[in-house]
Design a protein around this motif. Structure first.
Motif, PDB file in Angstrom:
ATOM      1  N   ASP A 127      38.007  36.433  41.302  1.00 44.49           N
ATOM      2  CA  ASP A 127      38.113  37.804  41.801  1.00 44.49           C
ATOM      3  C   ASP A 127      39.127  37.905  42.937  1.00 44.49           C
ATOM      4  OD1 ASP A 127      36.201  38.972  40.031  1.00 44.49           O
ATOM      5  OD2 ASP A 127      34.684  37.853  41.128  1.00 44.49           O
ATOM      6  N   MET A 128      39.172  36.852  43.752  1.00 47.40           N
ATOM      7  CA  MET A 128      40.172  36.836  44.831  1.00 47.40           C
ATOM      8  C   MET A 128      41.569  36.766  44.231  1.00 47.40           C
ATOM      9  SD  MET A 128      38.314  34.077  47.288  1.00 47.40           S
ATOM     10  CE  MET A 128      39.295  34.266  48.758  1.00 47.40           C
ATOM     11  N   TYR A 129      41.701  35.981  43.151  1.00 44.66           N
ATOM     12  CA  TYR A 129      43.011  35.843  42.515  1.00 44.66           C
ATOM     13  C   TYR A 129      43.446  37.146  41.859  1.00 44.66           C
ATOM     14  CZ  TYR A 129      46.767  34.256  39.518  1.00 44.66           C
ATOM     15  OH  TYR A 129      47.981  34.136  38.901  1.00 44.66           O
ATOM     16  N   LYS A 130      42.498  37.784  41.189  1.00 42.85           N
ATOM     17  CA  LYS A 130      42.826  39.021  40.461  1.00 42.85           C
ATOM     18  C   LYS A 130      42.989  40.220  41.401  1.00 42.85           C
ATOM     19  CE  LYS A 130      42.312  37.834  36.008  1.00 42.85           C
ATOM     20  NZ  LYS A 130      43.427  37.779  35.154  1.00 42.85           N
ATOM     21  N   HIS A 131      42.517  40.097  42.624  1.00 37.03           N
ATOM     22  CA  HIS A 131      42.552  41.236  43.555  1.00 37.03           C
ATOM     23  C   HIS A 131      43.988  41.760  43.696  1.00 37.03           C
ATOM     24  CE1 HIS A 131      42.046  43.704  47.092  1.00 37.03           C
ATOM     25  NE2 HIS A 131      40.738  43.603  46.906  1.00 37.03           N
ATOM     26  N   PRO A 132      44.135  43.090  43.659  1.00 30.12           N
ATOM     27  CA  PRO A 132      45.493  43.654  43.759  1.00 30.12           C
ATOM     28  C   PRO A 132      46.267  43.158  44.978  1.00 30.12           C
ATOM     29  CG  PRO A 132      43.884  45.383  43.306  1.00 30.12           C
ATOM     30  CD  PRO A 132      43.101  44.127  43.499  1.00 30.12           C
ATOM     31  N   ALA A 157      34.747  26.431  41.112  1.00 29.36           N
ATOM     32  CA  ALA A 157      33.713  25.823  41.966  1.00 29.36           C
ATOM     33  C   ALA A 157      32.569  26.797  42.231  1.00 29.36           C
ATOM     34  CB  ALA A 157      34.343  25.382  43.275  1.00 29.36           C
ATOM     35  N   SER A 158      32.846  28.092  42.218  1.00 31.47           N
ATOM     36  CA  SER A 158      31.816  29.103  42.496  1.00 31.47           C
ATOM     37  C   SER A 158      30.793  29.203  41.376  1.00 31.47           C
ATOM     38  CB  SER A 158      32.485  30.467  42.636  1.00 31.47           C
ATOM     39  OG  SER A 158      33.124  30.788  41.411  1.00 31.47           O
ATOM     40  N   GLY A 159      31.121  28.620  40.223  1.00 33.64           N
ATOM     41  CA  GLY A 159      30.256  28.775  39.058  1.00 33.64           C
ATOM     42  C   GLY A 159      30.794  29.846  38.132  1.00 33.64           C
ATOM     43  N   LEU A 160      31.721  30.671  38.640  1.00 32.70           N
ATOM     44  CA  LEU A 160      32.346  31.681  37.784  1.00 32.70           C
ATOM     45  C   LEU A 160      33.399  31.004  36.923  1.00 32.70           C
ATOM     46  CD1 LEU A 160      32.863  34.588  40.347  1.00 32.70           C
ATOM     47  CD2 LEU A 160      31.049  34.362  38.650  1.00 32.70           C
ATOM     48  N   SER A 161      33.909  31.745  35.993  1.00 28.63           N
ATOM     49  CA  SER A 161      34.927  31.193  35.117  1.00 28.63           C
ATOM     50  C   SER A 161      36.098  32.169  35.064  1.00 28.63           C
ATOM     51  CB  SER A 161      34.308  31.001  33.728  1.00 28.63           C
ATOM     52  OG  SER A 161      35.217  30.328  32.925  1.00 28.63           O
ATOM     53  N   GLY A 162      37.307  31.650  35.051  1.00 32.97           N
ATOM     54  CA  GLY A 162      38.489  32.522  34.988  1.00 32.97           C
ATOM     55  C   GLY A 162      39.681  31.860  35.641  1.00 32.97           C
TER      56      GLY A 162
END
Ligand code: C5P
Length: 398
Positions: A127-132, A157-162
């Motif tokens: 989400d940080m990466y995708k943030h505008p 590492a957060s457990g999220l995927s992307g």
């Protein structure tokens, strides 16, 4: 390739900072001289002792080297020492500082003093990466000539995927090797490439598509990037992905999405390669709910999709090179030449469908046709064929 190169490695506060130990080791194994700067946050993830031991040099953190002796670290000297600077991992925070030109720590002050090329490998949560804001900062840096090593996609590492995983150390080292090789004949040029099929939705689960794997377009993207070009790959659905970490990939589904993504980057491009197998038609209506059998056999009306190569071809300015593809079952050269003119291409690659060529195969037999010439190549892997195509494209720039 990397022997005796002076690499200034910046390490910032990201969990993937553990990978910088492997990165330093790989660089030292390749006989580079490595000096490391760590931000304060980075030291929370990996010890400076680890990186100083592996790099065989003291690690820099602050302007003051020793309070007791009053010795200080000279960020300007360090910046001028480097043949190349590599910030890996680069956190969202450091990225924002780089984009803004801030220099409130030793690493960012050194960044402002660099005269050598800077490579930045972002690593952060999806989400940080995708943030505008992050995407904007990356765009600013790219436009400033910074080499962005695009993060990988996968488990984080957060457990999220992307997207957001730091590229593996060996990939980063390969990228630097390539950078120092003499082949960077397309440095300073920006390319747009379309690849893969498009899927045209009929309802939420069904679509009209084709069997294109995207491999040819992807091989072209990798080859152009390895020659120093900045590459925007606009890719339709499929599993294949670009290997070169500097290829900027935008994933799309439909022809209309592909066109919109192309229009965004096209104005900054000196070259465009239309390798996608764009669906010529789409269902006139996209149903919001899944079509049910009980409602009877549907009749699907098709309407024409935009011709991406044609639309951008109409906008082509002098000095910009367009290349397209033609897959013909008969009168190949004649039909390809018609397309060359109609779509305002400078060259067109003719694939003739046959044994081991085209869709879903790893090999291809191509003929490259220009307005006054044509050249046939043997059956080759798509990677090798991409080299031939890029050689031909390159001729148009000289
Ligand atoms: O007309 P045809 O589909 O054979 O043209 C092939 C070329 O045009 C390819 O380079 C393909 O990527 C491009 N194309 C496009 N948009 C379409 C159809 C084809 O960019 N809608």
């Amino acid at each position: 390739m990397l022997a005796n190169k002076k690499i200034l490695l910046g390490v910032t506060g990201s969990i993937s900072a553990y990978k910088s130990a492997y990165l330093v080791r790989e660089l030292v194994k390749n006989n580079c001289e490595v000096k490391v700067i760590m931000t304060k946050a980075a030291t929370g993830f990996i010890s400076p002792v680890t990186l100083s031991t592996l790099s065989k040099n003291p690690v820099y953190q602050n302007y003051i080297a020793s309070e007791s002796t009053g010795t200080w670290n000279n960020h300007i000297e360090l910046a001028l020492w480097a043949d190349v600077a590599l910030f890996a991992p680069c956190s969202a925070n450091t990225l924002s500082k780089l984009a803004a030109g801030a220099c409130n720590n030793f690493l960012t002050a050194t960044a402002l003093s660099l005269r050598c090329p800077l490579f930045v490998a972002p690593a952060m949560d999806v989400d940080m990466y995708k943030h505008p804001a992050t995407q904007h900062n990356l765009k600013v840096l790219r436009e400033r000539g910074v080499h962005i090593i695009n993060p990988d996609s996968g488990e984080l590492a957060s457990g999220l995927s992307g997207e957001g995983r730091l590229r593996e150390p060996d990939e980063i080292v390969d990228l630097l090797k390539n950078f120092f090789s003499q082949k960077r004949t397309l440095a300073g040029k920006t390319f747009l490439i379309t690849a893969g099929p498009t899927y045209e939705a009929l309802d939420p689960v069904r679509f009209l598509g084709n069997r294109s794997s995207g491999k040819t377009g992807i091989a072209l993207a990798d080859e152009l990037a390895s020659r120093g070009a900045q590459v925007h790959l606009i890719q339709g659905p499929g599993n294949a992905k670009a290997r070169h970490p500097e290829v900027k990939t935008t994933r799309v589904q439909s022809a209309r999405e592909m066109l919109a993504a192309c229009q965004k980057v096209y104005p900054q491009c000196q070259g465009a390669v239309f390798a996608a197998a764009v669906s010529d038609y789409r269902p006139a209506e996209e149903h919001e709910q899944k079509l049910k059998k009980e409602s009877g056999t549907p009749e699907v009306k098709l309407i024409e999709n935009p011709d991406i190569a044609g639309e951008l071809g109409a906008l082509k300015k002098q000095g910009v090179i367009h290349a397209g593809f033609a897959l013909e079952t008969q009168h190949g050269v004649e039909n390809a030449r018609k397309k060359l003119k109609k779509k305002n291409f400078d060259l067109i690659v003719l694939n003739s469908p046959g044994k081991n060529t085209g869709f879903e195969h790893d090999t291809n037999q191509i003929t490259v046709i220009t307005h006054n010439n044509s050249k046939s190549f043997e059956l080759k892997t798509k990677t090798e064929a991409a080299k031939d195509i890029v050689d031909e494209i390159q001729l148009h720039f000289t």
